[in-house]
Design an enzyme around this catalytic site. Sequence first.
Site, short mmCIF file in Angstrom:
data_model
loop_
_atom_site.label_atom_id
_atom_site.label_comp_id
_atom_site.label_asym_id
_atom_site.label_seq_id
_atom_site.Cartn_x
_atom_site.Cartn_y
_atom_site.Cartn_z
N ARG A 192 4.87 0.36 -6.32
CA ARG A 192 4.85 -0.54 -4.98
C ARG A 192 3.83 -1.86 -5.11
NH1 ARG A 192 6.80 2.01 -0.17
NH2 ARG A 192 5.52 0.68 1.21
N CYS B 118 0.69 -1.15 0.01
CA CYS B 118 -0.21 -0.06 0.10
C CYS B 118 0.78 1.08 0.08
CB CYS B 118 -0.86 0.10 1.04
SG CYS B 118 -1.88 -1.50 1.39
N GLU C 223 19.05 -16.17 -8.83
CA GLU C 223 18.65 -14.67 -8.93
C GLU C 223 17.75 -14.85 -10.33
OE1 GLU C 223 17.61 -12.01 -7.79
OE2 GLU C 223 17.97 -10.46 -9.46
N GLU D 205 9.30 -14.15 -11.94
CA GLU D 205 8.33 -13.11 -11.31
C GLU D 205 7.82 -12.02 -12.41
OE1 GLU D 205 10.21 -10.47 -8.34
OE2 GLU D 205 12.11 -10.58 -9.20
N TRP E 203 -3.15 -2.64 -1.53
CA TRP E 203 -2.79 -3.95 -1.69
C TRP E 203 -3.35 -4.75 -0.94
CZ3 TRP E 203 0.49 -8.10 0.13
CH2 TRP E 203 0.70 -8.91 -0.86
N LYS F 116 6.41 -3.91 -4.04
CA LYS F 116 7.78 -3.62 -4.30
C LYS F 116 8.55 -3.89 -2.80
CE LYS F 116 11.62 -1.94 -5.59
NZ LYS F 116 12.67 -3.00 -6.24
N ASN G 214 -1.80 1.80 6.01
CA ASN G 214 -0.96 0.74 5.45
C ASN G 214 -0.67 -0.28 6.97
OD1 ASN G 214 -0.89 2.05 3.16
ND2 ASN G 214 1.39 2.37 3.36
N GLY G 215 -0.61 -1.51 6.61
CA GLY G 215 -0.32 -2.64 7.93
C GLY G 215 -1.50 -3.30 7.97
N HIS H 182 21.89 -35.61 -10.13
CA HIS H 182 20.99 -36.32 -8.99
C HIS H 182 19.53 -36.13 -8.92
CE1 HIS H 182 24.92 -36.81 -7.17
NE2 HIS H 182 25.37 -35.53 -7.40
N LYS I 46 14.00 -13.86 -11.33
CA LYS I 46 13.68 -12.67 -12.27
C LYS I 46 12.86 -13.34 -13.35
CE LYS I 46 14.71 -10.29 -10.18
NZ LYS I 46 15.43 -9.65 -9.05
C1 F6R Z 1 12.99 -9.70 -6.47
C2 F6R Z 1 12.34 -8.74 -5.43
C3 F6R Z 1 12.02 -9.34 -4.13
C4 F6R Z 1 12.79 -8.68 -2.91
C5 F6R Z 1 12.54 -8.94 -1.63
C6 F6R Z 1 13.25 -8.24 -0.38
O1 F6R Z 1 12.95 -9.12 -7.55
O2 F6R Z 1 12.25 -7.57 -5.65
O3 F6R Z 1 12.46 -10.86 -3.88
O4 F6R Z 1 14.11 -8.77 -3.10
O5 F6R Z 1 11.16 -8.85 -1.26
O6 F6R Z 1 13.00 -7.04 -0.59
P1 F6R Z 1 13.97 -5.69 0.14
O7 F6R Z 1 15.15 -6.22 -0.44
O8 F6R Z 1 13.54 -4.61 0.00
O9 F6R Z 1 14.05 -6.43 1.50
#
Ligand code: F6R
Length: 608
Positions: free
Chosen positions: A27, A2, A481, A488, A74, A603, A100-101, A504, A485
């Site tokens: 976000r 949010c 990673e 997602e 959200w 985000k 938010n929360g 394995h 990527k």
């Molecule tokens: C992947 C991504 C998420 C964040 C994770 C941690 O592209 O963006 O996996 O890396 O939610 O977020 P932070 O770094 O803000 O704690």
Amino acid sequence: MCGIIGYVGKRPAQNILLDGLKRLEYRGYDSAGIAVLEHGKLTVEKNVGRILELEAKLGSTQWASTIGMAHTRWATHGKPSTANAHPHVDHTGKLALIHNGIIENYRELRKELEKKGIAFQSQTDTEVLVNLISDLYTGDLRTAVQEALKLVRGTYGIVVLHEDHPGMLITARNGSPIVLGLGDGENFVASDVTAMVAHTKNVVYLEDGEIAELHAGTHEIRTIGNETVTREASEVAWSIKQAERQGYEHFMLKEIFEEPEAMRNAMRGRVIPSEGLAKLGGLNLTEDEMRDVRRIVIIACGTAYYAGTVGEYFLEHYARIPTEVEFASEFRYNNPVLDEHTLVFAVSQSGETADTLAALREAQRKGVRVLGIINVVGSTIARESNGGVYIHSGPEIGVASTKAFIGQITAFLLIAFQFGRLRTMSQQEGIELANELIVLPEKIERALAYANRVKEIAKHYASYKNFFYLGRGANYPIALEGALKLKEISYLHSEAYPTAEMKHGPIAMIDENFPTVVIVPNDLYYEKNISNIEEIRARSGKILAVTTEGHTILEEYADDVLYVPETLHPLYPFLTIVPLHLLAYEVAVDLQRDVDKPRNLAKSVTVE
Ligand code: F6R
């Protein structure tokens, strides 16, 4: 997650609020709403979907109100719907709240309020809170908010607006970020400085348990218990231009192209090549304390976790310190074994991730020092850490983290370097490492120069549904990673393994429809990796190899090859991640995905 923006000043609030909301779009959200006091009357508009749809609903309406607040939601409690969207209004119709929360005890509170005859229009915890404040309100809004917040359990960042107080916003926080923006005859409040940095760079971060009263020309902070708080404003170090696309089709692409700069920013002033040293100012550890560290634990989530896994490799390789990386969400409940010789690093781009924050607090509860590796200055994890490293990547707007990953692994490399030189690393080794670090950003630029080739290849790979990503040593987390990527932002299934693990079990999946991305730079695993590629080829598996320039021999083994420049063996992750970030991006573009705002994602994940 949010987003919150509030304004009180001399200009019409509507466009300031809607622009602020657009800056928070990254976000992730599913509905949006706005509230103003138009001719003294609380006026609310909200909608499911994008901010553009909210604007369409408003049509040519231009309110004159110079106070208001807006929110992107959200969904947590109740599905996305107009009724569940914020702002929520109390039963009298005079008081509005954005939040938010999560209010954990909202069910009990709702029952109490229902007994008093208050009817609810939504399924949200927020509507309970607005009615609780209203129930306690006798003319003094701040006191009513303070009293209500004493009754709630959970997390909140809130803003409150009341018809009886036409020049005032009340805001408070516990576990969800709130920042005040101080302007000239106008004040702002937001969950993220991005929402208001176009208007002011002068900000004050609210701490947990604090409440602030904002008027056009003044602001006053107190605790929920009503003690006065004095806090200096700080200045945001980046400009609104940095939070704009600057001609790139997506923020994610812009941010991938900012990876060389992210490395430079994280290194600036911290490497001394002539002495073969790295020096980080914020660790708050004496050299003796550094030598006394016998174990390091890294806590993080998602991409930051994978950066931590690269960090584990650097710390063990350069500093010879046993290191473990734990998912913050697991660590917080696992009663972790920690002692006075253990140092913990919490890694987070946003500095607001709820699981990482809770893990940090758990480690501190056990008496252990926790250092942060953080991008967002003034964020909660940054403030609660006992020291640490800002990576200075600038605003990262694309939901998928890219440049911050480079910043995070740079920070780990420098930490390993600094600790290493106090232990086993020679000056000569230090000089060699420092010299390579200085030129590495240019090598990242060179890796980016293959972007068109990645784009061509991606067209072809976008037609597959499943992918393996393989790497060894510090390139195993790069495989993880890369796979994260891809899934997602393109919603294609991808999983990563240490290259030799394929045989394995996972290799059973291989056929001509299941391609494998293999990271095979010219490092100590090179020959072994080639053997593993042959095993996959023998089962008709398609191969996309990422290797070192000049190793054209790979073209005989792989269907497609992407190149990165040569570097020191342990430093390849800085380069091999570049084609993988680009590949994920180009595949997602090819599939016409919403790259910067992938479905279901947010985000910064500020709920558990
Ligand atoms: C992947 C991504 C998420 C964040 C994770 C941690 O592209 O963006 O996996 O890396 O939610 O977020 P932070 O770094 O803000 O704690």
